[in-house]
Design an enzyme around this catalytic site. Structure first.
Site, PDB file in Angstrom:
ATOM      1  N   HIS A 129       1.832 -10.126  14.654  1.00  0.00           N
ATOM      2  CA  HIS A 129       0.951  -9.650  13.606  1.00  0.00           C
ATOM      3  C   HIS A 129       1.472  -8.388  12.912  1.00  0.00           C
ATOM      4  CE1 HIS A 129      -2.723  -8.708  11.606  1.00  0.00           C
ATOM      5  NE2 HIS A 129      -2.871  -7.591  12.245  1.00  0.00           N
ATOM      6  N   LEU A 172       0.825  -1.209   0.000  1.00  0.00           N
ATOM      7  CA  LEU A 172       0.000   0.000   0.000  1.00  0.00           C
ATOM      8  C   LEU A 172       0.852   1.248   0.000  1.00  0.00           C
ATOM      9  CD1 LEU A 172      -2.960  -0.784   2.381  1.00  0.00           C
ATOM     10  CD2 LEU A 172      -3.015  -0.347  -0.073  1.00  0.00           C
ATOM     11  N   ALA A 173       1.876   1.264   0.848  1.00  0.00           N
ATOM     12  CA  ALA A 173       2.688   2.470   0.949  1.00  0.00           C
ATOM     13  C   ALA A 173       3.476   2.699  -0.344  1.00  0.00           C
ATOM     14  CB  ALA A 173       3.637   2.350   2.143  1.00  0.00           C
ATOM     15  N   ARG A 226      -6.061  -5.527  21.856  1.00  0.00           N
ATOM     16  CA  ARG A 226      -5.275  -6.673  21.404  1.00  0.00           C
ATOM     17  C   ARG A 226      -4.201  -7.114  22.380  1.00  0.00           C
ATOM     18  NH1 ARG A 226      -4.315  -4.991  15.043  1.00  0.00           N
ATOM     19  NH2 ARG A 226      -6.478  -5.284  14.468  1.00  0.00           N
TER      20      ARG A 226
END
Ligand SMILES: Cc1cc2nc3c(=O)[nH]c(=O)nc-3n(C[C@H](O)[C@H](O)[C@H](O)COP(=O)(O)OP(=O)(O)OC[C@H]3O[C@@H](n4cnc5c(N)ncnc54)[C@H](O)[C@@H]3O)c2cc1C
Ligand code: HEM
Ligand code: FES
Lengths: 640, 250, 238
Positions: free
Chosen positions: A404, A45-46, A333
């Site tokens: 993650h 994405l970046a 989380r």
């Protein structure tokens, strides 16, 4: 060399900094942009959004990724959604609230100015993506739908079913392919960056290996942008794609770029547990499941072998509901992950190896009906069944935390430039916006903010400053870097030892997970620091990499990446050892409140730890950037 | 369980390849297909033989990188499942499994089971996008889109670009892939604007890449791990006629 | 390649046709439209044939009435000839490029989701072509047995009915006819549904019905055509 960390944060109130910056920044004459070559490594994405936007602006871009197409970057796997302060729900959201939530979520270890800019820009991201044809979820009225995510109290998450990352990446990929067609971007897929080339103190190029032909090549440019993602795979098992690596950022680090906060790693509570030694990666089950599932383990360790249904309700410990009555199963989380580890450490875990807890939907199924649950999570239940062979409508799911996301990364200033002039770092690869813990749906936001809206502006400042010349690849520095890389690859191929690369990676991962994972202690960290160099030394003596250099050779690619993890792991551990506090994803067992919550030490550790490389086997030098909070007050996070 | 694998081995795109048999021993039913191959590869390396090269990355069924034809079926026989999500419990002890690369002249084999799929990228380059540059986009809610349309567009956009459609088709046709992109963008007002040019150019590029054409069998749909529908091909057939006429009349 | 990405070019009608023929999709339109024409002809032909079972002179009068309008007859003949030529040329060219697109097949098994009809489409098509040539030679041009064309009935019309009985009395002719019609129907059991997909007129909703339609049409055609040779062979018709 003494390094002075200058974050280049513009003056003024936090809300006015980005506007002010843009008003004052130097511009590059449009006719001159073509003369600047920007090397973009990574097209997630970046990287894809940055490469496309730079191309649109008229720069000459060379983009690189190791997959066969930019569309396959790891960003594609993001499920949940992307945050934006649109306040379409009229539920009290605002740029300020998103800014505040992100700072607080990051446990007050992020830079205010960066985070505020992120919140400001978030709004434009959604507009841009819609214009590209990203099929976001919509309501019957035709307007965009939102959901609340990751414990946020407002509904600001935009999503495209459970495939938001995929759809956003395809949007960015298509924008990138358009620029490739127009000739502004030259794409190099199946090409891995192996080094940054520094000329007169500025980043002026890279060394790559063509993964198909094995050719090692030099590419020169006026600036280099790293968008190479996170380093979660240092733990071997993670939710990251198999190819995710630290190579690009680590090799830049070895050339002088500071690595910031490597110990900030995020653990996601709802992943499918490990089923055996063959396990090659862990699969994330969307966090949204916690909206309708209740987490429990048996109260007594002796019940763990029984089937879930034969354990009566009074013999179950719904530990999240018990410990966090107000947030319950939706606790953040890091908190939910640690709680799971705790009960498993007590011997109350379920499933193979006792590393799992139940996520039970029976109450919701009774209340709402199986159809409703199927409608909400059908695809996740199917995926769970495919992987485990178990039907979660009939028996509870088993979940366990897994690595993650990595908040740490190369240190960058407000302009997203590292301490090495001309070397920019964006997306998960930098350290900038999430502090010690990232909130759900914020990584996609940051990647696209950096790529579409921030970097394409700030990089102009570097060029306009007149420092942006580009040497040719004939320069000695390129030749030197080329031959170094060639030597290194031949070395790997010549060892011909007795152990496979995977074997080393697995050993390193287990060590890191056990000693530098969810709960860290001084002793466990020291033990890791002793073991890592031993594994590394054995690797360089006993690894077996077959095949040649001049062909597609997955074993060789992997060996190079694991070699870097073996060096990087030490830095991560040093960082964890140095930070004698608990914050966000970094939990030092010595530093907890009476009821087991993370205990920050703001007076001592409210800084960014930026490490300088001093040589393999040498203690790195720590540089500190203190975090000044002008806008918000640090508080203790509480989710009780 | 114990299995026999017949694996296509090919040194590079120039040399020809052949099937080689390997024994896969002590395979756990909980392994994914790729984990089974990992285990076989570990064994190969230790016995001094180069590992079997195959493409993979996310191992979650979303990146579209994995690509094996398993017993004649792209991604194996389990519907709506990529190879990386296929688990060994779907095989029986003693099975012989034939593993081949995608076969299409537009997807030349690079090595063993790895093929070159950049033809797909070139098709997207020819028009698979909305021509908007960053900045200046109107508010995301400026154009309401009926939920049904957005959902349909999503169904088409769910394509992971793995190429199983091409691999499954006896004509190695890329019609499902191309039509999914054409449909995704045409179903949304943002993409509708450039529809004519897009469909003409993408089909031109598809033909130029050497893919076959569609004989309306439906192997692609059956093999697609994301269950992309043949309706998209019908839609593209319609749009192409419309585009030709529009191009003629404009 | 088609027009460049940033601009569309105007093209002439001839250019359009050329573009149509050059693109794989365009050629599929040609297949579908000519296939539809041929299918239409086959249906009309069958209805014509079935008049065989009517009054002894019915079919002969029908044939005579067709011949009495040469412009229509020849128009139809040329139209069909052109359609058949285009259909076959396109079929062969497409099949050729398809084979080039997949030079190496799989060891592992047969094509996913395929049926006999669609796997054999080119074979059935070519056999049908061979049959058509024979059929024309047989009943229209009279190369096989020139005497057949000289038969006349009581009204002085060409005795088509007699010709059919004479022709089909030869078991080899009848068997070849039934097999060929069978293949044609196999061809159409895929082909008729295929028309709709090629022209973009099929959807998930109509799919099942279109498949049924194709199958029913193929079955009706098969029995419609084969009724005559069977009746002749079974000595039901004198
Ligand atoms: C399962 C999962 C679910 C997630 N869900 C969400 C979510 O719902 N919301 C959210 O906000 N975030 C989510 N995240 C986090 C988010 O997806 C990532 O943080 C983000 O996509 C990273 O984007 P990136 O562009 O920085 O890097 P990546 O997408 O990882 O891209 C890295 C790029 O760098 C290239 N590269 C790497 N090394 C090299 C090299 N040496 N040479 C050449 N190229 C190289 C790769 O080819 C790739 O193109 C999730 C993450 C995971 C694992
Ligand atoms: C009376 C004779 C024929 C009739 C009625 C007929 C009819 C049809 C029809 C309706 C189709 C479907 C068109 C489409 O794909 O949309 C078709 C397809 C086809 N026909 Fe024929 N046809 C005839 C003769 C032939 C012959 C002589 C050939 C010889 C090569 C042939 C080869 C094909 C092929 C290859 C297809 C493509 C099938 C597909 O793409 O699905 N046909 N035909
Ligand atoms: S490896 Fe990503 S889809 Fe299979």
């Amino acid at each position: 060399m003494s390094i002075k960390l200058d974050s280049k944060i513009p003056s003024g109130s936090v809300g006015s900094k980005w506007t002010k910056y843009r008003q004052e920044m130097k511009l590059v004459n449009p006719a001159n942009k073509r003369k600047f070559t920007v090397i973009v490594v990574g097209t997630g994405l970046a990287g894809a959004s940055a490469a496309a936007t730079l191309g649109e602006l008229g720069y000459n871009v060379k983009a690189f990724c190791f997959q066969d197409s930019p569309r396959r970057a790891h960003s594609i796997a993001a499920q949940g959604g992307i945050n934006a302060a649109k306040n379409y729900r009229n539920d009290g959201d605002s740029v300020y609230r998103l800014f505040y939530d992100t700072i607080k979520g990051g446990d007050f270890r992020a830079r205010e100015a960066n985070v505020h800019r992120l919140a400001e820009v978030s709004v434009s991201i959604i507009d841009q993506c819609v214009a590209q044809g990203v099929p976001f979820a919509r309501e019957y009225g035709g307007l965009l739908d939102n959901r609340s995510f990751g414990g946020a109290q407002v509904s600001r998450t935009f999503y495209a079913r459970g495939q938001t990352g995929q759809q956003l990446l395809i949007g960015a990929y298509q924008a990138l392919e358009r620029q490739i067609h127009l000739g502004t971007v030259e794409m190099h897929p199946r090409t891995e960056m192996l080094d940054v080339v520094m000329v007169d103190g500025h980043a002026k190029g890279i060394i790559t290996r063509d993964l198909v032909t094995g050719k090692i090549e030099a590419h020169a440019g006026n600036a280099v942008v790293l968008a190479t993602g996170g380093y979660g795979n240092v733990f071997y098992l993670s939710t990251n794609a198999k190819g995710c690596n630290v190579t690009a950022t680590w090799r830049a680090h070895k050339k002088g770029a500071l690595f910031a906060n490597p110990c900030y790693t995020q653990i996601h509570p709802t992943c499918i547990p490990v089923s055996g030694d063959h396990q090659s990666k862990l699969t994330l089950m969307s966090e949204s499941l916690r909206n309708d599932g209740r987490v429990w383990v048996p109260k007594q360790a002796k019940d763990c072998g029984k089937t879930a249904s034969s354990i009566s309700d009074s013999d179950r410990d719904y530990y999240l509901e018990r410990k966090y009555p107000s947030y319950g199963n939706l606790a953040p989380r890091d908190i939910a992950s640690r709680a799971a580890k705790q009960v498993c450490d007590e011997g109350r875990g379920v499933g193979p190896g006792g590393r799992g807890v139940y996520l039970d939907f029976s109450a919701s199924i009774n209340r709402l009906g199986e159809d409703k649950i199927r409608e909400r999570y059908g695809n996740l239940f199917d995926m769970y069944e495919r992987i485990t062979g178990e039907n979660a409508y009939q028996q509870p799911m088993r979940i366990y935390p897994a690595i993650h996301y990595t908040m740490g990364g190369l240190w960058v200033d407000y302009e997203l430039m590292s301490n090495l002039p001309g070397l920019f770092v964006i997306g998960e690869a930098n350290f900038s916006d999430h502090g010690a813990n990232r909130l759900g749906a914020s990584a996609l936001m940051q990647g696209l903010a950096d790529g579409y809206f921030v970097l394409p502006q700030t990089i102009g400042g570097y060029f306009a400053s007149g420092k942006g010349g580009a040497p040719s690849t004939d320069h000695d520095e390129f030749k030197k870097a080329l031959s170094e890389i060639q030597t290194k690859t031949s070395k790997l191929l010549s060892i011909k030892g007795k152990r496979t690369v995977t074997d080393f990676h697995r050993e390193l991962g287990k060590l890191m997970w056990d000693n530098v994972g969810m709960g860290r202690t001084q002793a466990s960290l020291k033990q890791a620091l002793e073991r890592i160099p031993q594994i590394r030394n054995e690797f360089w003596e006993n690894v077996n990499v077959l095949g040649g250099n001049d062909e597609l050779n997955p074993a060789l690619e992997y060996a190079g990446r694991v070699a870097d993890f073996l060096e990087f792991a030490e830095l991560l551990t040093y960082d964890a050892l140095q930070r004698e506090e608990s914050c966000g994803g970094h939990f030092r067992e010595e530093y907890q409140t009476e009821d087991g919550e993370a205990l920050r030490q703001d007076d001592k550790y409210a800084y960014v730890a930026a490490w300088e490389f001093k040589g393999v086997d040498q203690f790195p030098e720590l540089h500190k950037e203190s975090l000044v909070y002008e806008e918000v007050h640090m508080t203790q996070r509480s989710y009780k | 369980m114990n299995l026999t694998l017949r694996v296509w081995r090919q040194k590079n795109s120039i040399t020809s390849g052949q099937f080689v048999e390997y024994a896969a021993k002590d395979i756990s039913p909980d392994m994914s297909f790729l984990e089974m191959l990992d285990v076989v590869n570990e064994g190969l390396i230790l016995s001094g033989e180069e590992q079997i090269a195959f493409d993979h990355d996310c191992r979650e069924g979303i990146c579209g990188m994995c690509s094996l034809v398993i017993n004649g079926k792209p991604h194996g026989a389990l519907p709506a499942t990529t190879t990386c999500q296929l688990h060994m419990r779907f095989f029986k002890d003693g099975d012989t499994i034939t593993i081949e690369p995608w076969r299409a002249s537009a997807f030349p084999v690079i090595k063993d089971l790895v093929v070159d799929r950049t033809a797909f990228d070139r098709i997207i380059q020819s028009g698979g996008y909305v021509s908007v540059s960053t900045g200046g986009a109107p508010d995301g809610n400026a154009i309401p889109i009926p939920k049904e349309d957005a959902d349909k567009a999503f169904d088409a956009a769910a394509c992971i670009g793995c190429g199983a459609c091409v691999a499954a088709c006896k004509n190695a046709s890329a019609m499902l892939f191309v039509s999914a992109k054409v449909s995704h963008l045409s179903l949304l007002p943002q993409g509708k604007v450039e529809e004519t040019r897009r469909v003409l150019n993408m089909i031109g590029q598809m033909d130029a890449e050497g893919f076959g054409n569609c004989t309306n069998i439906g192997s692609c749909e059956a093999a697609c791990p994301k269950e992309i529908s043949l309706d998209n091909i019908a839609r593209m057939n319609r749009l192409y006629a419309k585009a030709l006429l529009k191009n003629k009349l404009s | 390649m088609a027009a460049s990405a940033e601009s569309l070019q105007r093209i002439s009608a001839a250019g359009l046709m050329l573009q149509l023929w050059r693109s794989s999709l365009g050629k599929k339109y040609v297949m579908a439209i000519t296939g539809l024409m041929l299918f239409g002809f086959v249906v009309v032909h069958m209805i014509g044939n079935l008049q065989f079972f009517g009054d002894a002179t019915l079919i002969n009068e029908y044939a005579e009435s067709l011949k009495s309008k040469p412009p229509i007859l020849w128009g139809a003949r040329f139209g069909l000839l052109a359609a058949a030529m285009l259909h076959i040329t396109a079929a062969i060219q497409l099949a050729h490029s398809n084979r080039r697109a997949r030079p190496v097949g799989y060891d592992g098994g047969k094509v996913v989701a395929s049926t006999l009809a669609n796997r054999t489409i080119i074979v059935s098509g070519l056999t049908v072509f061979a049959f058509i040539v024979f059929h024309l030679a047989h009943f229209t041009i009279g190369w096989v047995n020139a005497d057949l064309l000289k038969l006349t009935d009581a009204a002085g019309h060409h005795d088509v009915r007699g010709m059919m009985i004479a022709g089909f009395s030869n078991p080899l002719v009848s068997i070849f006819y039934v097999v060929s019609v069978g293949l044609l129907c196999l061809h159409l059991s895929h082909g008729v549904a295929s028309i709709f997909q090629s022209l973009g007129l099929r959807s998930k909703k109509t799919e099942a019905n279109l498949k049924k339609l194709a199958l029913v049409a193929a079955i009706i055609l098969f029995f419609g055509f084969c009724a005559i040779p069977i009746a002749v062979m079974a000595d039901l018709i004198k």
